[in-house]
Design a protein around this motif. Sequence first.
Motif, short mmCIF file in Angstrom:
data_model
loop_
_atom_site.label_atom_id
_atom_site.label_comp_id
_atom_site.label_asym_id
_atom_site.label_seq_id
_atom_site.Cartn_x
_atom_site.Cartn_y
_atom_site.Cartn_z
N ALA A 115 38.37 25.77 44.90
CA ALA A 115 37.29 25.07 45.59
C ALA A 115 37.03 23.68 45.01
O ALA A 115 36.67 22.76 45.75
N ASP A 116 37.21 23.51 43.70
CA ASP A 116 36.89 22.22 43.08
C ASP A 116 38.11 21.38 42.74
O ASP A 116 38.01 20.36 42.05
N GLY A 117 39.28 21.81 43.21
CA GLY A 117 40.48 21.03 43.00
C GLY A 117 41.10 21.15 41.63
O GLY A 117 41.95 20.34 41.25
N HIS A 118 40.71 22.17 40.85
CA HIS A 118 41.24 22.35 39.49
C HIS A 118 42.12 23.59 39.37
O HIS A 118 42.29 24.13 38.29
N ASP A 252 42.60 29.92 20.76
CA ASP A 252 43.09 28.65 21.29
C ASP A 252 44.55 28.40 20.92
O ASP A 252 45.23 27.58 21.55
N THR A 253 45.03 29.10 19.89
CA THR A 253 46.40 28.86 19.43
C THR A 253 47.25 30.13 19.38
O THR A 253 48.47 30.03 19.30
N GLU A 254 46.62 31.31 19.42
CA GLU A 254 47.36 32.57 19.30
C GLU A 254 47.03 33.49 20.46
O GLU A 254 45.90 33.49 20.96
N PRO A 255 47.99 34.31 20.90
CA PRO A 255 47.68 35.29 21.94
C PRO A 255 46.81 36.41 21.38
O PRO A 255 46.99 36.82 20.23
N GLY A 274 40.75 40.19 30.06
CA GLY A 274 40.08 39.07 30.72
C GLY A 274 40.20 37.81 29.88
O GLY A 274 41.20 37.61 29.15
N GLU A 275 39.19 36.96 29.96
CA GLU A 275 39.18 35.71 29.22
C GLU A 275 39.19 36.01 27.72
O GLU A 275 38.42 36.83 27.23
N ALA A 276 40.09 35.35 26.98
CA ALA A 276 40.37 35.73 25.59
C ALA A 276 39.15 35.65 24.69
O ALA A 276 38.96 36.51 23.82
N GLY A 277 38.29 34.64 24.87
CA GLY A 277 37.11 34.52 24.01
C GLY A 277 36.15 35.67 24.20
O GLY A 277 35.57 36.18 23.23
N VAL A 278 35.99 36.13 25.44
CA VAL A 278 35.10 37.26 25.72
C VAL A 278 35.71 38.56 25.19
O VAL A 278 35.03 39.39 24.58
N VAL A 279 37.01 38.75 25.43
CA VAL A 279 37.68 39.96 24.93
C VAL A 279 37.59 40.03 23.41
O VAL A 279 37.41 41.11 22.83
N LYS A 280 37.68 38.89 22.75
CA LYS A 280 37.56 38.86 21.28
C LYS A 280 36.19 39.38 20.85
O LYS A 280 36.09 40.14 19.88
N GLY A 306 39.59 26.99 30.40
CA GLY A 306 40.04 25.61 30.30
C GLY A 306 41.53 25.43 30.42
O GLY A 306 42.02 24.30 30.44
N VAL A 307 42.29 26.54 30.49
CA VAL A 307 43.74 26.47 30.61
C VAL A 307 44.12 26.93 32.01
O VAL A 307 43.76 28.06 32.40
N ALA A 308 44.79 26.12 32.78
CA ALA A 308 45.13 26.44 34.18
C ALA A 308 45.99 27.68 34.26
O ALA A 308 46.91 27.87 33.45
N SER A 309 45.69 28.55 35.24
CA SER A 309 46.46 29.77 35.41
C SER A 309 47.36 29.68 36.62
O SER A 309 47.33 28.72 37.36
#
Length: 309
Positions: A115-118, A252-255, A274-280, A306-309
């Motif tokens: 929707a927002d072009g990202h 941000d640097t490791e899976p 899901g999103e890595a920060g939340v799963v952490k 912040g990382v395009a999927s």
Amino acid sequence: MTLTAQSQVATAPEWQFFDVRVAAVRRLGPSFVRVTLTGPELTGFGLAGDDQRFKLVLGGDAAALRRLIAHGSAWYPEYCAMAEDERPHIRTYTVRAARPDLAEIDVDLVLHGVADGHAGPAARWAATAVPGDRVVVLGPDRPGRGRMWGVEWSPPARARTLLLAGDETAVPAVCAILESLAAGPRAVIALLEVPETGDAVDLVLPPGVSVRWLAREDAARGSLLVPAVRATLSELGVVAAPAAAPEDVDVDTEPLWEVSEGDAAAGCYAWLAGEAGVVKQLRRHLVGDLGVPRGAVAFMGYWREGVAS
């Protein structure tokens, strides 16, 4: 090596490329679209069920794609050697449903950023796909179970409490898992945080299985899911027994991805994605705060904000 181990190695799948086309496209809600893929080659696709992973191969230089396919199961070194501007985009998804007799699989995709072009390459493809479009998928060449086949769901037989939690990217896998469960004495609860109320879908579930939809609307990502997981674990009787916190992972640097075959002694099994920060955050709560055995928690950072999927 035991005979069993030898047998497992001998029968391990080779991941191969399948040339398919889009058979149908269906909008499921504000944030989801279902794409049905078909093609004669899918009769050899190794469908295992549950949270079966596979890869969509999108875009890139046509000649580079042909080179990649020509390498078959040894594709990855060739992929890494390609220049970035010719390399196809490879994204991992879950088989939402399969109809082997029709050589069809369904894949549900989140329209992140459209929707927002990202939007990233996968969301852009999903938003514009029409019947007849050709696409390549990568998956196992025979049915099977376990991580070599891309199946992570592995609760121990004695677990009587099963918790599944994730954001919209985990919805297809969680729904497929829930629909595969047999009726039994276990308590099974799934918590799914989605962008909008209209993203909830109706499921046919066995007795004892429930799914709770958490519509995020304008709230921050994870702001509904994290407290809901805490409250639900308390509701299920998983009490605090603090243990050493799991080692920190810089998402941000490791899976962030760890899946065991299920701690056979655990009474509770959790599947988090899901999103890595939340799963952490969820991982730290279960393993560190509640002392759930690490081998009884599958946690998968599907993507990073912040990382395009």
